[in-house]
Design a protein around this motif. Structure first.
Motif, PDB file in Angstrom:
ATOM      1  N   ILE A  92      -2.608  -2.375   9.561  1.00 34.06           N
ATOM      2  CA  ILE A  92      -2.190  -1.988   8.205  1.00 34.06           C
ATOM      3  C   ILE A  92      -2.261  -0.465   8.008  1.00 34.06           C
ATOM      4  O   ILE A  92      -1.323   0.135   7.504  1.00 34.06           O
ATOM      5  CB  ILE A  92      -3.023  -2.731   7.129  1.00 34.06           C
ATOM      6  CG1 ILE A  92      -2.541  -4.169   6.998  1.00 34.06           C
ATOM      7  CG2 ILE A  92      -2.918  -2.034   5.780  1.00 34.06           C
ATOM      8  CD1 ILE A  92      -3.351  -4.991   6.010  1.00 34.06           C
TER       9      ILE A  92
ATOM     10  N   VAL B 247       0.843  -1.203   0.000  1.00 33.64           N
ATOM     11  CA  VAL B 247       0.000   0.000   0.000  1.00 33.64           C
ATOM     12  C   VAL B 247       0.879   1.253   0.000  1.00 33.64           C
ATOM     13  O   VAL B 247       0.608   2.219  -0.720  1.00 33.64           O
ATOM     14  CB  VAL B 247      -0.937   0.000   1.231  1.00 33.64           C
ATOM     15  CG1 VAL B 247      -1.642   1.335   1.364  1.00 33.64           C
ATOM     16  CG2 VAL B 247      -1.953  -1.113   1.116  1.00 33.64           C
TER      17      VAL B 247
ATOM     18  N   ASP C   9      -7.944   4.627   5.443  1.00 28.46           N
ATOM     19  CA  ASP C   9      -8.359   5.480   6.564  1.00 28.46           C
ATOM     20  C   ASP C   9      -9.605   4.926   7.245  1.00 28.46           C
ATOM     21  O   ASP C   9      -9.704   4.923   8.469  1.00 28.46           O
ATOM     22  CB  ASP C   9      -8.667   6.905   6.074  1.00 28.46           C
ATOM     23  CG  ASP C   9      -7.384   7.704   5.902  1.00 28.46           C
ATOM     24  OD1 ASP C   9      -6.336   7.205   6.339  1.00 28.46           O
ATOM     25  OD2 ASP C   9      -7.452   8.805   5.336  1.00 28.46           O
TER      26      ASP C   9
ATOM     27  N   TYR D 242      -1.910   1.964  10.101  1.00 32.76           N
ATOM     28  CA  TYR D 242      -0.866   2.688  10.824  1.00 32.76           C
ATOM     29  C   TYR D 242       0.486   2.480  10.171  1.00 32.76           C
ATOM     30  O   TYR D 242       1.264   3.415  10.005  1.00 32.76           O
ATOM     31  CB  TYR D 242      -0.827   2.234  12.283  1.00 32.76           C
ATOM     32  CG  TYR D 242      -2.117   2.546  12.991  1.00 32.76           C
ATOM     33  CD1 TYR D 242      -2.349   3.820  13.469  1.00 32.76           C
ATOM     34  CD2 TYR D 242      -3.111   1.592  13.128  1.00 32.76           C
ATOM     35  CE1 TYR D 242      -3.538   4.136  14.088  1.00 32.76           C
ATOM     36  CE2 TYR D 242      -4.309   1.894  13.742  1.00 32.76           C
ATOM     37  CZ  TYR D 242      -4.517   3.167  14.228  1.00 32.76           C
ATOM     38  OH  TYR D 242      -5.700   3.478  14.818  1.00 32.76           O
TER      39      TYR D 242
ATOM     40  N   LEU E  87     -10.541   1.880   7.306  1.00 32.03           N
ATOM     41  CA  LEU E  87     -10.125   0.681   8.030  1.00 32.03           C
ATOM     42  C   LEU E  87      -9.629   1.059   9.425  1.00 32.03           C
ATOM     43  O   LEU E  87      -9.868   0.345  10.404  1.00 32.03           O
ATOM     44  CB  LEU E  87      -9.004   0.002   7.240  1.00 32.03           C
ATOM     45  CG  LEU E  87      -8.924  -1.517   7.158  1.00 32.03           C
ATOM     46  CD1 LEU E  87     -10.257  -2.132   6.854  1.00 32.03           C
ATOM     47  CD2 LEU E  87      -7.908  -1.927   6.111  1.00 32.03           C
ATOM     48  N   ALA E  88      -8.942   2.215   9.510  1.00 35.25           N
ATOM     49  CA  ALA E  88      -8.435   2.661  10.808  1.00 35.25           C
ATOM     50  C   ALA E  88      -9.572   3.153  11.697  1.00 35.25           C
ATOM     51  O   ALA E  88      -9.437   3.176  12.917  1.00 35.25           O
ATOM     52  CB  ALA E  88      -7.411   3.778  10.615  1.00 35.25           C
ATOM     53  N   GLY E  89     -10.699   3.541  11.087  1.00 35.41           N
ATOM     54  CA  GLY E  89     -11.790   4.103  11.876  1.00 35.41           C
ATOM     55  C   GLY E  89     -12.692   3.058  12.505  1.00 35.41           C
ATOM     56  O   GLY E  89     -13.449   3.359  13.417  1.00 35.41           O
TER      57      GLY E  89
END
Lengths: 261, 289, 276
Positions: C145, C77, C99, C147, C101-103
């Motif tokens: 992933i 990525v 992003d 981060y 995915l991070a949320g």
């Protein structure tokens, strides 16, 4: 262009045929440039900024292929063979390039910087070959005595002028047919500039050099032939002495006398 | 010839890596869609009005409904109100404080004290949420004599504070120096310049930071387990145990009779978080410096 | 404003005080080394005894495994966004997806891992229950992933263009340029971003609690169940008191120290990169 300085009556090493480069459809940064370059000469490309001199230089080693929006048309023959029939990677190895800003690879030692071309091309060498190439190339740019004891230091430790000579050595190590230089001294101090100019005069015996410069006196000092470009067109190409004393074109004359620039 | 042969090999490996990068990047994105699909397809059944208007059913009622083949009665009103209460309190504590600290850091970059504060902010930001739960437990649950919404909001405040400090500081650092000088040159006081000129000019970045911090703590479960505990009724008393949407998800997950509600609550939580993210993105784009 | 900044100091002091004062009981009872090196976690009144080793090992096991699993994907990525499609529309799409995915909250990852990934592990015949180190590290890998990749993307895209052109002008292909120029130049930054991601993985609580199987012993292998430092706290804090509570808080203190050190190392590396 019959007055081009052709040292020994040889065949041209580089022929440009209606070379045009456009950054966006409909506009041309370089317009239909046709000319010949002869071996073992230094050719200076001059012109006001934005005239397309760097763009033309970068067409010769197909740097424009890196950017999909830039289109190059026309033919460029290197030693009689059309470079567009080769892979860009092969072309770039035959036509070495030195940039305005010295760009030694900061993660590599001085030694590895000289050999970077081999490493990048996946060519394996034994220790003896490596040592030989490094010594030869560094001697070729008069850097050997200055760095032979600090080979394992990073290239970025050197002064600006030394860095630029290292970059030239890195290019010479691959034994290119032709050397393209994009304002190689404009980021350097006068003393380093002087050293590089002396070096170029020496390198001329083995290589053919094309140098883009905005410095007219530099062109006068070192080049055999000069090209003057204006608004993407090749206005005049001829023997440097002749061009500086008796320019054929009015715009060349105006540029050389400082009317614009 | 050897050279052109090796060039073919090199070009092929170049292509190969290119496609591998594309493939692996693509695979890395798949889980998002799988999760969204899973949550949406299983959660929409119970995603109805009663989800918003009724409190959590007792396990017994749910068991009976399950046996009769009826949908589970009740909703997550207690969780929704609890989340609102706890997060609002956390906003109340962390936003003013975070703004002040952010301003201080951006105005005093070179001071030793500011560097120490900045370092500790980094430290706080990297702290695992479960540890924050323990701290809020030690600070607010024990002294107050029990689990409470207030204790939960203390935990979320500790989480939000460093994020708000950082976004405020970063935004203000990006403002041209001339803004401040122009204000001071016009003879207004330093405080005035900060509050009338700097903060409004940096509004977009600061507000985005706050929204992202809210969306980050909205789904936090672990620290609330140790502080707010949960409740089966709607509670607005800050000193009483209170539920929150993520806490309910945890309860439902652990109770086989209520498991049907797990997906609709998760769906609601994801919707809220994504809307907050979306607004943050719009704000960031609209009020770009 | 100075006072507000001072609050951060107070806060940090208060955090350390709270953790230390409430874990002294355990450390006094077992000794610091004795607590850390003891793999027994036995809450039965007659033989009551608490040690952190099983959870420390469980934590390190899952976190490093997660890092290993996430590595090829987050590097891909990062190269996709920072080199191959830098500045292109498709790269901003990939960025938004990552992003998002991070949320997603940890507990939703846990649910998804339980209902969607666990059956996969059972179907593959790896493990009868599905729970364990493998399941939690796979889900952890997906969680970190974003981060690992977003920071490495920044560092890869910061590699100066003149270096890249230098490499191309010597006849390199794109992958040769990436391998010998871009990645070495960006390497410290990339390492720092993976260290930060590791810090995330070490402290991740809910998803791991739901997937690791919650057994209080040293996991024997990839497919064994276990507990991490975070998951044992989440799981047992509610019903704990006395020396057990103190032991759990002591584990919290250890976790705090480990993550703080890891973040510190990452920050130091990044500061060095920024100065260079």
């Amino acid at each position: 262009m019959e007055n081009i300085n052709n040292n020994n009556g040889m065949e041209p090493i580089l022929q440009l045929k209606e070379v045009s480069v456009s950054y966006a459809p409909g506009t041309k940064a370089v317009k239909d440039v046709t000319t010949d370059i002869y071996p073992n000469t230094i050719t200076a490309i001059m012109g006001p900024s934005g005239c397309g001199k760097s763009t033309l230089l970068r067409a010769i080693n197909r740097m424009h292929d890196l950017y999909p929006n830039i289109k190059t048309t026309g033919d460029i023959l290197l030693k009689g063979e059309n470079i567009f029939n080769f892979d860009p990677m092969e072309v770039r190895r035959m036509a070495g390039m030195v940039f305005q800003q010295p760009n030694p690879f900061p993660t590599m030692s001085i030694y590895d910087n000289v050999l970077a071309g081999y490493k990048l091309n996946g060519i394996r060498l034994d220790k003896k070959e490596k040592d030989e190439i490094v010594e030869q190339s560094l001697k070729g740019v008069a850097l050997w005595n200055e760095v032979k004891d600090v080979m394992s230091k990073r290239g970025s430790f050197l002064s600006g002028g030394q860095q630029q000579r290292l970059c030239i050595a890195r290019t010479l190590a691959l034994k290119p047919e032709i050397l393209l230089m994009d304002e190689p001294t404009s980021a350097l101090d006068p003393i380093s500039t002087n050293k590089i100019e002396e070096l170029l005069l020496e390198l001329k015996n083995q290589f053919t050099i094309i140098i883009v410069t905005h410095n007219m006196s530099q062109a006068a000092r070192i080049s055999d032939n000069s090209m003057f470009m204006y608004l993407g067109e090749l206005v005049e190409h001829g023997n440097t002495t002749q061009m500086f004393t008796k320019p054929k074109n009015k715009r060349t004359e105006e540029y050389l006398t400082g009317v614009f620039g | 010839m050897n050279i052109s042969n090796s060039i073919r090999v090199r070009k092929r490996s170049n292509q190969l890596v290119y496609w591998m990068v594309c493939l692996f990047s693509f695979i890395a994105m798949i889980p998002l869609f799988l999760i969204l699909w899973d949550v949406a397809s299983k959660g929409y059944k119970n995603f109805n009005l009663s989800l918003f208007t009724e409190v959590t059913p007792s396990s017994m009622d749910a068991l009976l409904a399950n046996m009769n083949g009826d949908p589970i009665p009740g909703g997550i009103l207690n969780g929704i109100t609890g989340s609102i209460l706890i997060v609002l309190l956390a906003i109340l504590f962390s936003v003013p404080l975070g703004l002040f600290i952010g301003i201080y850091l951006s105005e005093n970059r070179e001071r030793k004290f500011a560097k120490a504060v900045s370092f500790l902010t980094d430290l706080l930001q990297g702290m695992p949420s479960i540890v924050i739960g323990i701290i809020a437990y030690a600070w607010a649950v024990k002294p107050l004599g029990g689990y409470s919404a207030l204790a939960g909001s203390v935990a979320l405040t500790i989480m939000m504070l460093p994020m708000i400090v950082r976004s405020t500081e970063e935004t203000l650092k990006m403002l041209p120096h001339s803004y401040k000088e122009a204000g001071l040159a016009l003879g207004s006081s330093y405080t005035n310049v900060v509050f009338r000129i700097l903060l409004p000019s940096g509004f977009g970045g600061i507000f985005t930071g706050i929204l992202l911090a809210i969306s980050r703590v909205m789904g936090e479960t672990a620290p609330l387990m140790l502080t707010a505990l949960g409740a089966s009724v709607v509670n607005w008393d800050v000193l009483e145990p209170t539920s929150a949407i993520p806490l309910l998800i945890w309860d439902f997950y652990n109770d086989p009779n209520l498991v049907d509600l797990v997906w609709s609550s998760s769906l609601l939580l994801l919707i809220v978080i994504f809307i907050l993210n979306w607004i943050a993105k719009i704000v960031a784009r609209k009020w770009k410096i | 404003m100075f006072f507000a900044a001072f609050i951060i100091i107070l806060l940090s002091a208060g955090i350390i005080f709270a953790l230390v004062s409430r874990s002294t009981e355990a450390f006094q009872e077992y000794g610091i080394i004795g607590f850390i090196a003891n793999p027994e976690w036995d809450p039965r009144p007659a033989t009551e005894e608490y040690g952190a080793l099983s959870f420390i090992i469980g934590t390190i096991y899952t976190a490093f495994l997660a890092l290993l699993f996430c590595f090829p994907f987050s590097l891909a990525v990062a190269l996709f966004n920072g080199e191959y499609f830098k500045g292109k529309k498709i790269s901003s799409v990939v960025r938004s997806v990552v992003d998002l995915l991070a949320g997603i909250p940890s507990i939703v990852y846990g649910l998804w891992g339980f209902y969607a990934v666990r059956p996969l592990i059972i179907d593959l015949g790896l493990n009868a229950q599905g729970f364990g180190i493998l399941l939690s590290s796979v889900v952890l890998a997906i969680m970190i992933i974003p981060y690992a990749s977003s920071l490495s993307t920044e560092f890869i895209s910061m590699v100066p263009n003149n270096l890249k052109e230098g490499a191309y002008s010597l006849g390199a292909t794109q992958i040769e340029m990436i391998r010998f120029i871009s990645l070495p130049t960006a390497s410290s930054g990339i390492v720092a971003s993976y260290i930060l991601a590791l810090g995330r993985a070490l402290g991740e609580t809910m998803a791991v609690t739901m997937l690791i199987g919650n057994t209080d012993r040293i996991p024997k292998g990839l497919l064994d169940t276990g507990n991490t430092m975070a998951s044992v706290i989440a799981n047992q804090f509610g019903e704990a008191d006395g020396i057990k509570l103190s032991s759990l808080i002591a584990i919290g203190l250890l976790l705090f120290i480990i993550t703080a050190l890891i973040n510190l190392v990452a920050k130091l590396i990044m500061k060095r990169v920024a100065r260079a």
